[in-house]
Design an enzyme around this catalytic site. Structure first.
Site, PDB file in Angstrom:
ATOM      1  N   ASP A 243       8.817  -0.145   8.591  1.00  0.00           N
ATOM      2  CA  ASP A 243       7.379  -0.298   8.394  1.00  0.00           C
ATOM      3  C   ASP A 243       6.988   0.073   6.959  1.00  0.00           C
ATOM      4  O   ASP A 243       6.197  -0.631   6.315  1.00  0.00           O
ATOM      5  CB  ASP A 243       6.629   0.566   9.413  1.00  0.00           C
ATOM      6  CG  ASP A 243       5.136   0.357   9.315  1.00  0.00           C
ATOM      7  OD1 ASP A 243       4.687  -0.779   9.554  1.00  0.00           O
ATOM      8  OD2 ASP A 243       4.422   1.315   8.972  1.00  0.00           O
ATOM      9  N   LYS A 247       5.621  -2.245   3.584  1.00  0.00           N
ATOM     10  CA  LYS A 247       4.479  -1.929   2.713  1.00  0.00           C
ATOM     11  C   LYS A 247       4.898  -1.954   1.242  1.00  0.00           C
ATOM     12  O   LYS A 247       4.152  -2.427   0.381  1.00  0.00           O
ATOM     13  CB  LYS A 247       3.903  -0.554   3.099  1.00  0.00           C
ATOM     14  CG  LYS A 247       3.279  -0.571   4.493  1.00  0.00           C
ATOM     15  CD  LYS A 247       2.940   0.814   4.998  1.00  0.00           C
ATOM     16  CE  LYS A 247       2.447   0.745   6.438  1.00  0.00           C
ATOM     17  NZ  LYS A 247       2.287   2.029   7.086  1.00  0.00           N
TER      18      LYS A 247
HETATM   19  N1  HSE Z   1       2.593   2.565  12.193  1.00  0.00           N
HETATM   20  C1  HSE Z   1       1.937   2.476  10.941  1.00  0.00           C
HETATM   21  C2  HSE Z   1       1.893   3.850  10.299  1.00  0.00           C
HETATM   22  C3  HSE Z   1       0.559   1.940  11.183  1.00  0.00           C
HETATM   23  O1  HSE Z   1       2.107   4.803  11.006  1.00  0.00           O
HETATM   24  O2  HSE Z   1       1.630   3.960   9.116  1.00  0.00           O
HETATM   25  C4  HSE Z   1      -0.157   1.552   9.922  1.00  0.00           C
HETATM   26  O3  HSE Z   1       0.606   0.662   9.175  1.00  0.00           O
END
Ligand code: HSE
Length: 385
Positions: A243, A247
């Protein structure tokens, strides 16, 4: 803050000129809106839009017409089928999901301004963006799969947006409602030069690292983070670092670096035994995270350090994600709850980096980031015919 002009300064001012009514009232702008994915973020957004509508109309002369909502199997199109609506006493009518039909309905054939908001986490939906943009439909999304997916698709999205003039915005893909993508854009568009970006980009991991002191098993905290809506649908996306890697890829591409997910050096916290399991099975075995995480915490505590999940991207396109043991005095050690911290080092902000900090996960703040994108598009439409 109040600003009061001194009498001397006031006497030098030219007499006030009455503003013409047209200069006071923003040009009326109507926007046809379709929302894809009424899950936690999508539902929060629909609620925020509904609550804001009277204020938007009053202060911005902006009218949002919600034309439809698409869920995973069904969709609702507003009053598009008089016969069905008559049979249901003009109630909202759900019908089988068809994204092509949905987009055409929101776009209409009367030259209106149309906007699709994708709150799904679906790659299949992201694959439609180039076509929607080419058709002149603006697209906003907190879905990271377009910005961090195949590079060719990213170029197709950009090209379609430039060609048609339709806007693509994805502020909420990075740190939810925090102004991170826009800050990077503003720095670069005003001629600054990026040196590196470093920070805690995962709200889930920040929250877990803040709460994890060994008194409760790591897996129990992870379940709590899931219940709060911080985690991705599959929490392994957070734990594996993917994740955050997504980003970093989104930010890199905004900065003109052609990065892909496989270029990011990622340290995963998912034990190999859990990595390939179906989600349900993995959820039952989350306790297998406890021993390795306890060992990492103990190692950090030997040197009075704290665990922090850190992502880094530099101007050469080197990107990494890792769980670091940082000294307790480190700036990242003081962030609270699900705070993200993003530190931009640039030519102008070399010695003292520009920091953006605040809650970076959760349905409300993510929806607010999407809403802010909508307002930016509406503002640009209000000054363009
Ligand atoms: N799962 C992601 C986080 C949600 O905890 O940052 C937001 O992108």
């Amino acid at each position: 803050m109040n600003i009061v002009a001194s009498p001397i300064a006031q006497s030098r001012l030219p007499p006030p000129v009455a503003l013409a009514p047209s200069a006071r009232t923003p040009r009326r702008c109507a926007l046809a809106v379709g929302v894809i994915g009424p899950g936690r973020v999508g539902s929060a957004l629909l609620e925020q839009l509904r609550a804001a509508q009277p204020r938007l109309e009053r202060s911005m002369n902006l009218v949002l017409n919600l034309c439809g909502v698409v869920a995973s199997r069904q969709m609702w199109l507003d009053c598009d089928d008089p016969e069905l609506n008559a049979r249901h006493h003009r109630a909202q009518t759900w019908r089988p999901n068809d994204l092509g039909e949905f987009a055409a309905h929101v776009r209409g054939d009367d030259g209106r301004h149309a906007l699709l908001i994708d709150c799904s986490a679906s790659d299949e939906v992201a694959a439609h963006y180039p076509d929607w943009l080419a058709a002149g439909i603006h697209v906003i999304t907190p879905n990271k799969l377009a910005g961090s997916g195949p590079l060719e698709r990213w170029h197709a999205i950009r090209a379609a947006s430039v060609d048609s003039g339709a806007r693509f915005r994805c502020e909420a893909t990075v740190c939810a409602g925090l102004p991170v993508v826009q800050t990077l854009r503003d720095l670069l568009d005003t001629g600054d030069e990026l040196i590196d970006i470093e920070g805690m980009f995962s709200g889930t991991m920040a929250w877990l690292c803040n709460r994890y002191d060994g008194s409760r098993p790591f897996s129990a905290l992870l379940r709590e983070a899931q219940a709060l809506g911080y985690t991705e649908p599959d929490p392994r996306a957070d734990l594996s670092g993917i994740d955050v890697a997504r980003k970093l890829v989104i930010l890199a591409r905004e900065a003109g670096l052609p990065l892909s997910l496989e270029d990011v050096d990622v340290e995963s916290l998912v034990p190999p035994a859990l990595a390939g399991l179906p989600l349900g099975e993995c959820t039952r075995r989350l306790h297998e995270l406890d021993a390795p995480m306890s060992a990492k915490l103990a190692k950090a505590q030997v040197h009075s350090g704290v665990l922090r999940h850190v992502g880094r991207l530099d101007r050469e396109g080197r990107a990494s994600v890792r769980l670091a043991a940082l000294p307790a005095a480190h700036a990242f050690a003081h962030a609270r709850l699900a705070d993200n911290v993003v530190q931009f080092r640039t030519r102008r902000y070399r010695d003292n980096p520009l920091m953006v900090q605040g809650p970076g996960a959760g349905p409300e703040v993510t929806a607010a980031g999407v809403f802010a994108d909508l307002l930016r598009i509406a503002e640009s439409l209000a000054v363009r015919p």
